[in-house]
Design an enzyme around this catalytic site. Structure first.
Site, PDB file in Angstrom:
ATOM      1  N   MET A  30       0.854  -1.196   0.000  1.00  0.00           N
ATOM      2  CA  MET A  30       0.000   0.000   0.000  1.00  0.00           C
ATOM      3  C   MET A  30       0.887   1.242   0.000  1.00  0.00           C
ATOM      4  SD  MET A  30      -3.443  -0.921   2.038  1.00  0.00           S
ATOM      5  CE  MET A  30      -2.844  -0.544   3.674  1.00  0.00           C
ATOM      6  N   GLY A  31       2.141   1.088  -0.459  1.00  0.00           N
ATOM      7  CA  GLY A  31       3.029   2.236  -0.573  1.00  0.00           C
ATOM      8  C   GLY A  31       3.558   2.704   0.771  1.00  0.00           C
ATOM      9  N   LEU A  33       6.649   3.119   1.407  1.00  0.00           N
ATOM     10  CA  LEU A  33       7.539   1.971   1.570  1.00  0.00           C
ATOM     11  C   LEU A  33       8.615   2.231   2.626  1.00  0.00           C
ATOM     12  CD1 LEU A  33       8.054   1.126  -2.219  1.00  0.00           C
ATOM     13  CD2 LEU A  33       6.325   0.216  -0.643  1.00  0.00           C
ATOM     14  N   HIS A  37       9.429  -3.380   3.295  1.00  0.00           N
ATOM     15  CA  HIS A  37       8.998  -3.585   1.898  1.00  0.00           C
ATOM     16  C   HIS A  37      10.211  -3.830   0.993  1.00  0.00           C
ATOM     17  CE1 HIS A  37       5.650  -0.840   3.370  1.00  0.00           C
ATOM     18  NE2 HIS A  37       4.976  -1.889   2.936  1.00  0.00           N
ATOM     19  N   GLY A 147       5.009  -9.546   4.249  1.00  0.00           N
ATOM     20  CA  GLY A 147       5.811  -9.427   5.458  1.00  0.00           C
ATOM     21  C   GLY A 147       5.209 -10.239   6.598  1.00  0.00           C
ATOM     22  N   ASP A 150       2.582  -8.807   9.461  1.00  0.00           N
ATOM     23  CA  ASP A 150       1.134  -9.031   9.490  1.00  0.00           C
ATOM     24  C   ASP A 150       0.907 -10.543   9.351  1.00  0.00           C
ATOM     25  OD1 ASP A 150       0.089  -6.284   9.647  1.00  0.00           O
ATOM     26  OD2 ASP A 150       1.161  -6.052   7.763  1.00  0.00           O
ATOM     27  N   SER A 185       6.813  -0.332  10.300  1.00  0.00           N
ATOM     28  CA  SER A 185       5.439  -0.275   9.800  1.00  0.00           C
ATOM     29  C   SER A 185       5.187   1.129   9.278  1.00  0.00           C
ATOM     30  CB  SER A 185       4.461  -0.582  10.944  1.00  0.00           C
ATOM     31  OG  SER A 185       3.152  -0.134  10.612  1.00  0.00           O
TER      32      SER A 185
HETATM   33  O1  PAF Z   1      -0.065  -5.559   3.752  1.00  0.00           O
HETATM   34  C1  PAF Z   1      -0.533  -4.684   3.006  1.00  0.00           C
HETATM   35  O2  PAF Z   1       0.092  -3.634   2.777  1.00  0.00           O
HETATM   36  C2  PAF Z   1      -1.891  -4.878   2.365  1.00  0.00           C
HETATM   37  O3  PAF Z   1      -2.777  -5.508   3.229  1.00  0.00           O
HETATM   38  C3  PAF Z   1      -1.834  -5.615   1.010  1.00  0.00           C
HETATM   39  C4  PAF Z   1      -1.337  -7.045   1.169  1.00  0.00           C
HETATM   40  C5  PAF Z   1      -0.921  -4.856   0.061  1.00  0.00           C
HETATM   41  C6  PAF Z   1      -3.229  -5.687   0.392  1.00  0.00           C
HETATM   42  O4  PAF Z   1      -3.743  -4.408   0.154  1.00  0.00           O
END
Ligand code: PAF
Length: 284
Positions: A30-31, A33, A37, A147, A150, A185
């Site tokens: 979801m950017g 970063l 990421h 990751g 989560d 995060s």
């Molecule tokens: O972990 C995330 O950033 C989001 O839940 C994902 C996996 C990109 C889905 O939108």
């Protein structure tokens, strides 16, 4: 790196890679970063021929009153980081590209979503599973990277891929941490200075739980109580849950054995933080 905004362009590039015998690696994000990421993109770079990173703040996985509008965004920095990590294709769609009409089909994964984040955020995992299923259908990856931070999300995506026979390996990469233990995060940006100083309490609680298991404790309730006590001692932290469960389906055994996951969630000021730790208990 090519940045594309349409599903058709992603398909053209991934189809071409597969036609040439290449494998496609997908890193959904979801950017905003961070190094966590980056480690996913680097893993994909090492293991796949074409690396596709998706950057989409998915409205479906935010509940009413959650931070969809306020979710941090920095597309320019994201482009720099993903290019440096070796990404070939950045897919950055608008909401209208992903959801041109109100969606009538959603993916719901039962069981593993009943507790923890699923209990606090009842529509969250259907939103995640639906967008991830769409991204799998768009990019056709043979490997997709998530990751471990989560952990419940990893379990949900794995279960979906298994139940629907999706031809993709769901790869979980280790959580990256700040030097004081706080898990990286995008939402850490919400922490004020005092909250930031208090936030490593989640990691300390997980380590205390693991220490107790290492000392021979096998009762989930005792491990959970130890983790909760560590969080309760931090005045700025308000515990949501501390759990010791089976790592794959997040059910609670009578006796801890094999692959165990310690899960924790707490509010530290307004932000709600999550963390988890894997513990392997060798069977005699
Ligand atoms: O972990 C995330 O950033 C989001 O839940 C994902 C996996 C990109 C889905 O939108």
């Amino acid at each position: 790196m090519q940045t594309v905004t349409t599903i058709a362009e992603v398909r053209r590039l991934t189809d071409a890679a597969r036609r040439d015998g290449g494998t496609v690696g997908l890193v959904p994000t979801m950017g905003y970063l961070h190094e966590g990421h980056v480690s996913l993109m680097e893993a994909a770079r090492r293991e796949c021929d074409l690396v596709v990173m998706t950057n989409f703040v998915n409205p479906l996985q935010f509940g009413v009153g959650e931070d969809f509008e306020a979710y941090p965004r920095d597309l320019e920095r994201d482009a720099e980081l993903s290019e440096a990590a070796g990404v070939d294709v950045a897919f950055v769609p608008a909401v209208e590209e992903m959801y041109p009409e109100p969606i009538a089909t959603t993916v719901t994964v039962g069981g593993v979503t009943d507790r923890f984040e699923g209990a606090s955020r009842p529509t969250h995992f259907a939103g995640v599973a639906t967008v991830v299923a769409k991204l799998f259908a768009i990019a056709g990856p043979s490997r997709a990277y998530f990751g471990e931070k989560d952990w419940q999300q990893v379990c949900v995506v794995r279960r979906m891929a298994r139940d629907l026979s999706l031809p993709v390996a769901v790869v979980a990469c280790p959580t990256l941490r700040e030097p004081d233990g706080l898990a990286r995060s995008s939402r850490n940006v919400y922490l004020g200075p005092a909250e930031r100083a208090a936030a490593p309490v989640l990691h300390r609680a997980l380590l205390a739980g693991r220490d107790l298991i290492d000392d021979g404790e096998r009762a989930p309730a005792a491990v959970e109580a130890r983790m909760a006590a560590v969080v309760d001692a931090e005045p700025l932290a308000d515990l949501d849950y501390a759990a010791a469960v089976r790592a794959d389906d997040l059910t609670r055994p009578d006796v801890l054995a094999g692959e165990v996951r310690l899960l924790i969630a707490a509010r530290v000021g307004p932000p709600r933080l999550l963390d988890n730790l894997g513990v392997t208990i060798a069977t005699a």
